[in-house]
Design a protein around this motif. Structure first.
Motif, PDB file in Angstrom:
ATOM      1  N   ASN A 131      -4.765  27.079 -10.634  1.00 22.95           N
ATOM      2  CA  ASN A 131      -6.206  27.075 -10.942  1.00 22.95           C
ATOM      3  C   ASN A 131      -6.590  28.248 -11.834  1.00 22.95           C
ATOM      4  O   ASN A 131      -7.388  28.100 -12.756  1.00 22.95           O
ATOM      5  CB  ASN A 131      -7.034  27.081  -9.660  1.00 22.95           C
ATOM      6  CG  ASN A 131      -6.870  25.801  -8.872  1.00 22.95           C
ATOM      7  OD1 ASN A 131      -6.740  24.724  -9.448  1.00 22.95           O
ATOM      8  ND2 ASN A 131      -6.845  25.911  -7.562  1.00 22.95           N
ATOM      9  N   GLU A 132      -6.005  29.399 -11.581  1.00 21.67           N
ATOM     10  CA  GLU A 132      -6.285  30.583 -12.408  1.00 21.67           C
ATOM     11  C   GLU A 132      -5.791  30.375 -13.841  1.00 21.67           C
ATOM     12  O   GLU A 132      -6.490  30.716 -14.799  1.00 21.67           O
ATOM     13  CB  GLU A 132      -5.608  31.805 -11.785  1.00 21.67           C
ATOM     14  CG  GLU A 132      -5.915  33.102 -12.481  1.00 21.67           C
ATOM     15  CD  GLU A 132      -5.246  34.273 -11.795  1.00 21.67           C
ATOM     16  OE1 GLU A 132      -4.577  35.051 -12.502  1.00 21.67           O
ATOM     17  OE2 GLU A 132      -5.379  34.404 -10.566  1.00 21.67           O
ATOM     18  N   GLU A 140      -5.362  27.459 -15.402  1.00 23.71           N
ATOM     19  CA  GLU A 140      -6.218  26.463 -16.042  1.00 23.71           C
ATOM     20  C   GLU A 140      -7.548  27.082 -16.471  1.00 23.71           C
ATOM     21  O   GLU A 140      -8.011  26.851 -17.586  1.00 23.71           O
ATOM     22  CB  GLU A 140      -6.477  25.284 -15.106  1.00 23.71           C
ATOM     23  CG  GLU A 140      -5.304  24.357 -14.983  1.00 23.71           C
ATOM     24  CD  GLU A 140      -5.622  23.143 -14.148  1.00 23.71           C
ATOM     25  OE1 GLU A 140      -6.810  22.857 -13.890  1.00 23.71           O
ATOM     26  OE2 GLU A 140      -4.672  22.449 -13.744  1.00 23.71           O
ATOM     27  N   GLU A 141      -8.148  27.856 -15.600  1.00 26.16           N
ATOM     28  CA  GLU A 141      -9.431  28.501 -15.927  1.00 26.16           C
ATOM     29  C   GLU A 141      -9.299  29.446 -17.108  1.00 26.16           C
ATOM     30  O   GLU A 141     -10.177  29.503 -17.970  1.00 26.16           O
ATOM     31  CB  GLU A 141      -9.983  29.250 -14.712  1.00 26.16           C
ATOM     32  CG  GLU A 141     -10.562  28.348 -13.648  1.00 26.16           C
ATOM     33  CD  GLU A 141     -11.775  27.575 -14.144  1.00 26.16           C
ATOM     34  OE1 GLU A 141     -12.696  28.189 -14.727  1.00 26.16           O
ATOM     35  OE2 GLU A 141     -11.803  26.354 -13.947  1.00 26.16           O
ATOM     36  N   SER A 142      -8.192  30.185 -17.179  1.00 31.70           N
ATOM     37  CA  SER A 142      -8.014  31.122 -18.294  1.00 31.70           C
ATOM     38  C   SER A 142      -7.902  30.380 -19.626  1.00 31.70           C
ATOM     39  O   SER A 142      -8.294  30.905 -20.661  1.00 31.70           O
ATOM     40  CB  SER A 142      -6.790  32.010 -18.067  1.00 31.70           C
ATOM     41  OG  SER A 142      -5.596  31.275 -18.184  1.00 31.70           O
ATOM     42  N   LEU A 193      -9.345  27.297 -20.167  1.00 32.71           N
ATOM     43  CA  LEU A 193     -10.589  26.549 -20.412  1.00 32.71           C
ATOM     44  C   LEU A 193     -11.789  27.433 -20.658  1.00 32.71           C
ATOM     45  O   LEU A 193     -12.692  27.063 -21.402  1.00 32.71           O
ATOM     46  CB  LEU A 193     -10.870  25.637 -19.212  1.00 32.71           C
ATOM     47  CG  LEU A 193      -9.836  24.528 -18.979  1.00 32.71           C
ATOM     48  CD1 LEU A 193     -10.124  23.816 -17.672  1.00 32.71           C
ATOM     49  CD2 LEU A 193      -9.818  23.564 -20.136  1.00 32.71           C
ATOM     50  N   LYS A 194     -11.798  28.624 -20.050  1.00 31.93           N
ATOM     51  CA  LYS A 194     -12.993  29.479 -20.162  1.00 31.93           C
ATOM     52  C   LYS A 194     -12.685  30.927 -20.513  1.00 31.93           C
ATOM     53  O   LYS A 194     -13.564  31.665 -20.871  1.00 31.93           O
ATOM     54  CB  LYS A 194     -13.767  29.461 -18.837  1.00 31.93           C
ATOM     55  CG  LYS A 194     -14.254  28.095 -18.437  1.00 31.93           C
ATOM     56  CD  LYS A 194     -14.956  28.136 -17.113  1.00 31.93           C
ATOM     57  CE  LYS A 194     -15.393  26.741 -16.701  1.00 31.93           C
ATOM     58  NZ  LYS A 194     -15.912  26.700 -15.347  1.00 31.93           N
ATOM     59  N   HIS A 222      -8.990  30.593 -24.335  1.00 30.33           N
ATOM     60  CA  HIS A 222      -9.671  29.369 -24.785  1.00 30.33           C
ATOM     61  C   HIS A 222      -9.993  29.497 -26.280  1.00 30.33           C
ATOM     62  O   HIS A 222     -10.619  30.443 -26.708  1.00 30.33           O
ATOM     63  CB  HIS A 222     -10.963  29.152 -24.001  1.00 30.33           C
ATOM     64  CG  HIS A 222     -11.747  27.967 -24.441  1.00 30.33           C
ATOM     65  ND1 HIS A 222     -11.288  26.690 -24.272  1.00 30.33           N
ATOM     66  CD2 HIS A 222     -12.937  27.863 -25.043  1.00 30.33           C
ATOM     67  CE1 HIS A 222     -12.177  25.847 -24.741  1.00 30.33           C
ATOM     68  NE2 HIS A 222     -13.190  26.537 -25.226  1.00 30.33           N
TER      69      HIS A 222
END
Length: 82
Positions: A69-70, A72-74, A76-77, A81
């Motif tokens: 999750n970390e 993916e977030e890095s 996407l946001k 990104h």
């Protein structure tokens, strides 16, 4: 290969075949000898997609079991990104 291209590289299906150690996404390799490990034989043949990719910042992780999750977030946001 046909399944990937017919869905326009839809990330909703990411990981269905080989898993998601580093999170949902499109994985590319610099050598076909790495990619062919993920192919399946169909009528005596194996298929690979040849793609040209433009890369941005490298998001490197050497963790054996990274926080998916970390990561993916890095992408996407976060600062990775593009």
């Amino acid at each position: 290969a046909q399944g990937i291209t017919s869905a326009d590289f839809c990330l909703n299906f990411a990981g269905n075949n080989a898993g998601t150690l580093y999170g949902r996404g499109i994985y590319l390799a610099e050598a076909c000898t790495k990619s062919d490990e993920y192919t399946q034989e169909t009528d005596g043949e194996r298929y690979l997609l040849l793609c040209r990719a433009t890369l941005g910042r490298i998001n490197y992780s050497d963790e054996a079991r990274p926080d998916v999750n970390e990561l993916e977030e890095s992408c996407l946001k976060g600062r990775y990104h593009c």
